[in-house]
Design an enzyme around this catalytic site. Structure first.
Site, PDB file in Angstrom:
ATOM      1  N   GLY A 217       0.119  -5.760   5.852  1.00 46.43           N
ATOM      2  CA  GLY A 217       0.646  -4.535   5.267  1.00 46.43           C
ATOM      3  C   GLY A 217       1.565  -3.817   6.220  1.00 46.43           C
ATOM      4  O   GLY A 217       2.751  -4.158   6.353  1.00 46.43           O
ATOM      5  N   ARG A 218       1.016  -2.815   6.917  1.00 48.42           N
ATOM      6  CA  ARG A 218       1.830  -1.904   7.719  1.00 48.42           C
ATOM      7  C   ARG A 218       2.767  -2.551   8.735  1.00 48.42           C
ATOM      8  O   ARG A 218       3.883  -2.037   8.926  1.00 48.42           O
ATOM      9  CB  ARG A 218       0.918  -0.866   8.384  1.00 48.42           C
ATOM     10  CG  ARG A 218       0.368   0.126   7.370  1.00 48.42           C
ATOM     11  CD  ARG A 218      -0.852   0.841   7.881  1.00 48.42           C
ATOM     12  NE  ARG A 218      -2.002  -0.051   7.974  1.00 48.42           N
ATOM     13  CZ  ARG A 218      -3.210   0.330   8.353  1.00 48.42           C
ATOM     14  NH1 ARG A 218      -3.433   1.594   8.691  1.00 48.42           N
ATOM     15  NH2 ARG A 218      -4.208  -0.534   8.404  1.00 48.42           N
TER      16      ARG A 218
ATOM     17  N   ILE B 165     -20.486  -4.816 -15.289  1.00 41.91           N
ATOM     18  CA  ILE B 165     -21.310  -5.768 -16.035  1.00 41.91           C
ATOM     19  C   ILE B 165     -20.444  -6.975 -16.419  1.00 41.91           C
ATOM     20  O   ILE B 165     -19.212  -6.863 -16.513  1.00 41.91           O
ATOM     21  CB  ILE B 165     -21.953  -5.116 -17.289  1.00 41.91           C
ATOM     22  CG1 ILE B 165     -20.874  -4.600 -18.252  1.00 41.91           C
ATOM     23  CG2 ILE B 165     -22.918  -4.007 -16.897  1.00 41.91           C
ATOM     24  CD1 ILE B 165     -21.434  -4.165 -19.601  1.00 41.91           C
ATOM     25  N   PRO B 166     -21.082  -8.137 -16.609  1.00 40.65           N
ATOM     26  CA  PRO B 166     -20.300  -9.365 -16.839  1.00 40.65           C
ATOM     27  C   PRO B 166     -19.263  -9.238 -17.943  1.00 40.65           C
ATOM     28  O   PRO B 166     -18.112  -9.667 -17.776  1.00 40.65           O
ATOM     29  CB  PRO B 166     -21.382 -10.400 -17.180  1.00 40.65           C
ATOM     30  CG  PRO B 166     -22.593  -9.916 -16.433  1.00 40.65           C
ATOM     31  CD  PRO B 166     -22.536  -8.415 -16.499  1.00 40.65           C
ATOM     32  N   ASN B 167     -19.630  -8.638 -19.064  1.00 44.02           N
ATOM     33  CA  ASN B 167     -18.703  -8.555 -20.198  1.00 44.02           C
ATOM     34  C   ASN B 167     -17.452  -7.750 -19.838  1.00 44.02           C
ATOM     35  O   ASN B 167     -16.328  -8.115 -20.205  1.00 44.02           O
ATOM     36  CB  ASN B 167     -19.435  -7.916 -21.389  1.00 44.02           C
ATOM     37  CG  ASN B 167     -18.595  -7.935 -22.631  1.00 44.02           C
ATOM     38  OD1 ASN B 167     -18.155  -8.996 -23.076  1.00 44.02           O
ATOM     39  ND2 ASN B 167     -18.326  -6.762 -23.180  1.00 44.02           N
TER      40      ASN B 167
ATOM     41  N   THR C 153     -15.271  -5.239   5.011  1.00 43.92           N
ATOM     42  CA  THR C 153     -15.179  -5.219   6.475  1.00 43.92           C
ATOM     43  C   THR C 153     -15.487  -3.824   7.038  1.00 43.92           C
ATOM     44  O   THR C 153     -15.705  -3.680   8.230  1.00 43.92           O
ATOM     45  CB  THR C 153     -13.790  -5.689   6.948  1.00 43.92           C
ATOM     46  OG1 THR C 153     -12.809  -5.026   6.166  1.00 43.92           O
ATOM     47  CG2 THR C 153     -13.630  -7.180   6.795  1.00 43.92           C
TER      48      THR C 153
ATOM     49  N   ASP D 147      -5.417  -6.767  -6.257  1.00 46.99           N
ATOM     50  CA  ASP D 147      -6.625  -6.529  -5.445  1.00 46.99           C
ATOM     51  C   ASP D 147      -7.397  -5.340  -6.003  1.00 46.99           C
ATOM     52  O   ASP D 147      -7.354  -4.243  -5.456  1.00 46.99           O
ATOM     53  CB  ASP D 147      -6.182  -6.280  -3.989  1.00 46.99           C
ATOM     54  CG  ASP D 147      -7.363  -6.207  -3.038  1.00 46.99           C
ATOM     55  OD1 ASP D 147      -8.475  -6.636  -3.404  1.00 46.99           O
ATOM     56  OD2 ASP D 147      -7.164  -5.719  -1.902  1.00 46.99           O
ATOM     57  N   LEU D 148      -8.104  -5.582  -7.111  1.00 45.70           N
ATOM     58  CA  LEU D 148      -8.833  -4.490  -7.775  1.00 45.70           C
ATOM     59  C   LEU D 148     -10.324  -4.511  -7.459  1.00 45.70           C
ATOM     60  O   LEU D 148     -11.054  -3.614  -7.877  1.00 45.70           O
ATOM     61  CB  LEU D 148      -8.625  -4.558  -9.291  1.00 45.70           C
ATOM     62  CG  LEU D 148      -7.180  -4.411  -9.773  1.00 45.70           C
ATOM     63  CD1 LEU D 148      -7.119  -4.408 -11.294  1.00 45.70           C
ATOM     64  CD2 LEU D 148      -6.540  -3.135  -9.217  1.00 45.70           C
ATOM     65  N   LYS D 149     -10.795  -5.532  -6.786  1.00 49.89           N
ATOM     66  CA  LYS D 149     -12.215  -5.638  -6.384  1.00 49.89           C
ATOM     67  C   LYS D 149     -13.146  -5.251  -7.532  1.00 49.89           C
ATOM     68  O   LYS D 149     -13.911  -4.292  -7.451  1.00 49.89           O
ATOM     69  CB  LYS D 149     -12.496  -4.797  -5.133  1.00 49.89           C
ATOM     70  CG  LYS D 149     -11.697  -5.267  -3.915  1.00 49.89           C
ATOM     71  CD  LYS D 149     -12.134  -4.574  -2.650  1.00 49.89           C
ATOM     72  CE  LYS D 149     -11.397  -5.073  -1.429  1.00 49.89           C
ATOM     73  NZ  LYS D 149      -9.948  -4.754  -1.420  1.00 49.89           N
TER      74      LYS D 149
ATOM     75  N   ARG E 196      -2.414  -8.914  12.811  1.00 53.21           N
ATOM     76  CA  ARG E 196      -1.491  -8.131  13.626  1.00 53.21           C
ATOM     77  C   ARG E 196      -0.697  -9.053  14.545  1.00 53.21           C
ATOM     78  O   ARG E 196      -1.276  -9.721  15.401  1.00 53.21           O
ATOM     79  CB  ARG E 196      -2.269  -7.119  14.494  1.00 53.21           C
ATOM     80  CG  ARG E 196      -2.871  -5.969  13.696  1.00 53.21           C
ATOM     81  CD  ARG E 196      -1.790  -5.090  13.101  1.00 53.21           C
ATOM     82  NE  ARG E 196      -2.316  -4.002  12.281  1.00 53.21           N
ATOM     83  CZ  ARG E 196      -2.539  -4.070  10.969  1.00 53.21           C
ATOM     84  NH1 ARG E 196      -2.289  -5.187  10.310  1.00 53.21           N
ATOM     85  NH2 ARG E 196      -2.987  -3.020  10.308  1.00 53.21           N
TER      86      ARG E 196
ATOM     87  N   ASP F 279       0.856  -1.198   0.000  1.00 54.36           N
ATOM     88  CA  ASP F 279       0.000   0.000   0.000  1.00 54.36           C
ATOM     89  C   ASP F 279       0.883   1.236   0.000  1.00 54.36           C
ATOM     90  O   ASP F 279       1.042   1.910   1.027  1.00 54.36           O
ATOM     91  CB  ASP F 279      -0.934  -0.026   1.219  1.00 54.36           C
ATOM     92  CG  ASP F 279      -1.932  -1.157   1.115  1.00 54.36           C
ATOM     93  OD1 ASP F 279      -2.393  -1.439  -0.008  1.00 54.36           O
ATOM     94  OD2 ASP F 279      -2.239  -1.777   2.153  1.00 54.36           O
TER      95      ASP F 279
ATOM     96  N   LYS G 132       0.815  -7.972  -2.641  1.00 52.97           N
ATOM     97  CA  LYS G 132      -0.514  -7.511  -3.053  1.00 52.97           C
ATOM     98  C   LYS G 132      -0.419  -6.110  -3.634  1.00 52.97           C
ATOM     99  O   LYS G 132       0.080  -5.195  -2.981  1.00 52.97           O
ATOM    100  CB  LYS G 132      -1.474  -7.507  -1.860  1.00 52.97           C
ATOM    101  CG  LYS G 132      -2.879  -7.051  -2.232  1.00 52.97           C
ATOM    102  CD  LYS G 132      -3.863  -7.336  -1.116  1.00 52.97           C
ATOM    103  CE  LYS G 132      -4.016  -6.210  -0.138  1.00 52.97           C
ATOM    104  NZ  LYS G 132      -4.734  -5.043  -0.663  1.00 52.97           N
TER     105      LYS G 132
ATOM    106  N   GLN H 136      -7.571  -0.986  11.593  1.00 50.20           N
ATOM    107  CA  GLN H 136      -8.255  -2.276  11.499  1.00 50.20           C
ATOM    108  C   GLN H 136      -9.146  -2.481  12.722  1.00 50.20           C
ATOM    109  O   GLN H 136      -8.793  -2.131  13.832  1.00 50.20           O
ATOM    110  CB  GLN H 136      -7.244  -3.428  11.393  1.00 50.20           C
ATOM    111  CG  GLN H 136      -6.453  -3.443  10.101  1.00 50.20           C
ATOM    112  CD  GLN H 136      -7.272  -3.929   8.899  1.00 50.20           C
ATOM    113  OE1 GLN H 136      -8.481  -4.133   9.011  1.00 50.20           O
ATOM    114  NE2 GLN H 136      -6.622  -4.087   7.770  1.00 50.20           N
TER     115      GLN H 136
HETATM  116  O1  C5P Z   1      -1.716  -2.478   6.752  1.00 50.78           O
HETATM  117  P1  C5P Z   1      -2.690  -3.609   6.908  1.00 50.78           P
HETATM  118  O2  C5P Z   1      -2.051  -4.888   7.398  1.00 50.78           O
HETATM  119  O3  C5P Z   1      -3.903  -3.210   7.719  1.00 50.78           O
HETATM  120  O4  C5P Z   1      -3.177  -3.886   5.409  1.00 50.78           O
HETATM  121  C1  C5P Z   1      -4.197  -4.792   5.116  1.00 50.78           C
HETATM  122  C2  C5P Z   1      -4.412  -4.834   3.640  1.00 50.78           C
HETATM  123  O5  C5P Z   1      -5.544  -5.652   3.358  1.00 50.78           O
HETATM  124  C3  C5P Z   1      -4.728  -3.486   3.005  1.00 50.78           C
HETATM  125  O6  C5P Z   1      -4.214  -3.507   1.673  1.00 50.78           O
HETATM  126  C4  C5P Z   1      -6.241  -3.440   2.971  1.00 50.78           C
HETATM  127  O7  C5P Z   1      -6.740  -2.633   1.944  1.00 50.78           O
HETATM  128  C5  C5P Z   1      -6.563  -4.910   2.695  1.00 50.78           C
HETATM  129  N1  C5P Z   1      -7.891  -5.326   3.092  1.00 50.78           N
HETATM  130  C6  C5P Z   1      -8.376  -5.192   4.365  1.00 50.78           C
HETATM  131  N2  C5P Z   1      -9.638  -5.595   4.671  1.00 50.78           N
HETATM  132  C7  C5P Z   1     -10.411  -6.128   3.725  1.00 50.78           C
HETATM  133  C8  C5P Z   1      -9.941  -6.297   2.434  1.00 50.78           C
HETATM  134  C9  C5P Z   1      -8.648  -5.875   2.136  1.00 50.78           C
HETATM  135  O8  C5P Z   1      -7.666  -4.723   5.246  1.00 50.78           O
HETATM  136  N3  C5P Z   1     -11.615  -6.550   4.036  1.00 50.78           N
END
Ligand code: C5P
Length: 250
Positions: A226-227, A83-85, A136, A77-79, A197, A28, A50, A206
């Site tokens: 991530g962090r 539309i389906p096409n 989430t 991770d583009l979520k 964590r 990130d 990611k 989070q």
């Molecule tokens: O820094 P951290 O460990 O919180 O990063 C978690 C990663 O997972 C981030 O890229 C965040 O966008 C992603 N993520 C999330 N919760 C989700 C889906 C993706 O924290 N439900």
């Protein structure tokens, strides 16, 4: 359960090598330079990275090709939700870039999910499609505001079943939902869990967190961190500690 990565260690390797196959580092960061720096710092330690919207919008497909081309596994991770096409076309493009995992919103509906799944069927090295059920960040109030009267947990279940009917076996979910989804998917499910964590790490924004060992015991296939790694004074050391926790719990 685990996807075979491009540099999978195979049978007989030690538990640390196997742990490496389950840890995904979330890049990130705002630009390609920062991403490449992190991948280089973690080169000997991590195999999965990611690429999310922030980095992809800034650095484009080239960053995916660059990381994948260096022998690492990319979780894109583009979520996707369209539309389906259009989603099918995006899945096709992502597969060509070399992404090994790709997210899409289950709430796009059965036709969208089936179109995505059909697109990868028959490819020799297809990305694992991961459905996002309920973000989430959505609580019952947020869901109600979008016209969904169910509680988040039953909406998660409904969307996960819809995904499975479309042939999707991968899901991204919080530590809170992983046991529920593992029960639903059985051993076939590929469950990717953010919100991890290690003991002593800053929680940040989070809300539903778990330690690496706990998430694995609840049924996680892969952990996204991530962090706690990317903002550590020494990212490789931080990653090694988490790998140690994963190896102990596996
Ligand atoms: O820094 P951290 O460990 O919180 O990063 C978690 C990663 O997972 C981030 O890229 C965040 O966008 C992603 N993520 C999330 N919760 C989700 C889906 C993706 O924290 N439900």
């Amino acid at each position: 359960m685990a996807i075979q990565s491009t540099d999978s260690p195979g049978a007989g390797t030690d538990s640390l090598a196997l742990a490496r196959e389950r840890l995904i580092v979330a890049l990130d960061v705002p630009d390609a330079e920062a991403a490449v720096r992190l991948v280089q710092q973690l080169d000997d330690t991590c195999t999965w990275f990611k690429v999310g919207l922030e980095l992809y919008v800034a650095a484009g497909p080239a960053i995916v090709e660059k990381i994948a081309g260096s022998g690492k596994n990319v979780f894109l991770d583009l979520k996707l939700h369209d539309i389906p096409n259009t989603v099918a076309g995006a899945v096709r493009s992502a597969a060509k870039l070399g992404a090994r995992m790709l997210t899409l919103h289950a709430s796009g509906g059965p036709a969208m999910l089936s179109a995505a799944k059909n697109e990868i069927t028959g490819l020799s090295n297809p990305p694992e499609l991961l459905a996002v059920t309920v973000l989430t960040s959505m609580d019952a109030g947020q869901l109600h505001a979008t016209g969904v009267g169910r509680l988040p947990s039953s909406q998660v279940e409904l969307l996960a079943k819809m995904g499975m009917e479309a042939g999707i076996r991968g899901f991204v979910c919080s530590p809170q939902e992983v046991a529920q989804l593992r029960a639903l998917t059985g051993s076939e499910g590929v469950l990717v869990i953010p919100g991890i964590r290690p003991a002593g790490a800053a929680v940040g924004d989070q809300k539903r967190i778990a330690g690496p060992g706990e998430a694995l015991r609840l049924g996680a296939s892969y952990l996204v961190v991530g962090r706690p790694i990317t903002q550590a004074p020494n990212p490789a050391e931080a990653a090694k500690e988490i790998l140690g926790d994963i190896a102990k719990a596996s």
